[in-house]
Scaffold this active site. Structure first.
Site, short mmCIF file in Angstrom:
data_model
loop_
_atom_site.label_atom_id
_atom_site.label_comp_id
_atom_site.label_asym_id
_atom_site.label_seq_id
_atom_site.Cartn_x
_atom_site.Cartn_y
_atom_site.Cartn_z
N ASP A 205 -3.34 -3.03 13.73
CA ASP A 205 -3.61 -1.70 14.30
C ASP A 205 -3.08 -1.54 15.72
OD1 ASP A 205 -4.74 -0.24 12.27
OD2 ASP A 205 -6.81 -0.71 12.79
N LYS A 208 -2.18 1.82 17.42
CA LYS A 208 -3.16 2.80 17.91
C LYS A 208 -3.14 2.91 19.42
CE LYS A 208 -6.36 2.76 14.00
NZ LYS A 208 -7.73 2.45 13.52
N HIS A 233 0.59 5.46 13.87
CA HIS A 233 0.27 4.15 14.45
C HIS A 233 0.94 3.01 13.69
CE1 HIS A 233 -2.83 3.63 11.28
NE2 HIS A 233 -2.84 2.34 11.60
N HIS A 257 0.30 -1.72 6.19
CA HIS A 257 -1.06 -1.93 5.67
C HIS A 257 -1.70 -0.67 5.10
CE1 HIS A 257 -1.87 -0.59 9.83
NE2 HIS A 257 -3.09 -0.25 9.43
N HIS A 258 -1.06 0.50 5.29
CA HIS A 258 -1.57 1.73 4.68
C HIS A 258 -0.72 2.18 3.50
CE1 HIS A 258 -5.01 2.75 7.11
NE2 HIS A 258 -4.33 2.53 8.22
#
Length: 341
Positions: A205, A208, A233, A257-258
């Site tokens: 992450d 972000k 992000h 990861h998304h």
């Protein structure tokens, strides 16, 4: 460095005295008269070179040479044979038996001295080379360990910085990293692969950092524009981590990861095996932590609900193989304590 000792093995007292006169005080000379004495002395003391007569009272010099080199710790101990034979056959016999060189009788002092000094110089260089190699190897290992510690500390600091932006997900990156590593462990991945996915999870992450905190911490429904900024992000994170040349895979977790197994994720819309395997693992770990973390708009979801969502997403949101491992982990967590640890 160990003391240099030359062991003279000769049953002829006159020959021993003559060699003692030639070599003293250049070397520390220890004298024995038989093969058995020689073998016993070598086992109990540090010997740098053996001067070995080809004929001894109790056994042949070549037999002693063979027994010396049969011992693994003495296989490289240099031995100069003392021979009466003036023929080239003597040199060949010594070489084939594993001897380093020969000294012929009658002794010529300058030749004796030069041959002994040559061996001792080579042994000195060999010994110092081994010590230097060991020192440099240890130095390199220490530097590598220090570098790895610095890398780990830096990654951990970045992960905490990322999580600090969201008051409701403190520790999220560390938990995702642990869950991902645990899945990899369950899959039987090598320790190095487990380590890699752990670091990918810590920084998944990082993008972000480029998203306004007002959007990250918003408690009401996000607008389409705000959601698009959130989705960025993944791209921002991969661009940041692409700069880490020594760990090129690090950007994988941040970017992918998304992604969804059915191809409906972002940013690239990859599906199935198109999605990097590390990212498919992190996706499951990330979803588990999202459901088992307290948010501004809800409490931690019950374990049966979490399990149901993983089952529901199997083959659509998640890679079935990794979803099944996560389900196994959930089923082993009887008291629902994993997310609390």
């Amino acid at each position: 460095m160990r003391q240099t000792v030359v062991l003279l093995v000769d049953g002829n007292e006159g020959d021993r005295q003559r060699l003692h006169q030639i070599l003293d005080p250049r070397v520390k000379l220890k004298e024995v008269a038989s093969g058995r004495e020689a073998l016993s002395y070598i086992k109990q003391h540090n010997v740098t070179l053996v001067l070995l007569a080809s004929k001894l009272p109790d056994m042949g010099g070549f037999e002693v040479l063979r027994k010396i080199h049969q011992e693994p710790r003495f296989k490289d101990l240099p031995v100069i044979m003392i021979v009466q034979d003036q023929s080239q056959k003597a040199e060949a016999a010594v070489a084939m038996a594993g001897g380093f060189d020969i000294i012929r009788k009658p002794f010529i002092p300058i030749i004796v001295v030069k041959k002994v000094e040559q061996v001792l110089e080579l042994e000195y260089l060999h010994s110092n080379l081994k010590e230097e190699v060991h020192r440099q190897t240890q130095l390199a290992e220490d530097r590598l360990a220090s570098s790895e510690r610095l890398f780990e500390e830096t990654v951990m600091a970045l992960a905490k910085t990322i999580d600090a932006k969201d008051a409701y997900t403190r520790g999220h990156s560390q938990r995702v990293a642990r869950y991902a590593r645990h899945i990899a462990y369950k899959l039987g991945w090598l320790e190095e692969e487990q380590r890699r996915i752990y670091f990918m999870g810590l920084l998944h992450d990082i993008g972000k950092i480029g998203v306004p905190e007002a959007i990250i911490n918003k408690t009401t429904h996000l607008t389409d524009e705000e959601y698009d900024k959130i989705k960025q992000h993944t791209v921002i994170g991969s661009e940041i981590l692409d700069l880490v040349a020594e760990f090129p895979e690090l950007a994988i977790g941040a970017r992918s990861h998304h992604e969804r197994y059915d191809g409906k994720g972002y940013p690239d819309g990859f599906a199935g095996s198109q999605i990097p395997v590390y990212a498919r693992v992190i996706a499951v770990a990330d979803a588990y932590d999202a459901m088992t973390s307290r948010r501004s708009y809800r409490d931690v979801l019950p374990q049966d609900v979490v399990r149901g969502e993983i089952v529901k997403g199997r083959g659509t949101q998640f890679d079935p193989q990794f979803a099944d491992v996560m389900l196994q982990i959930i089923d082993e967590d009887d008291e629902y304590m994993l997310h609390e640890r």
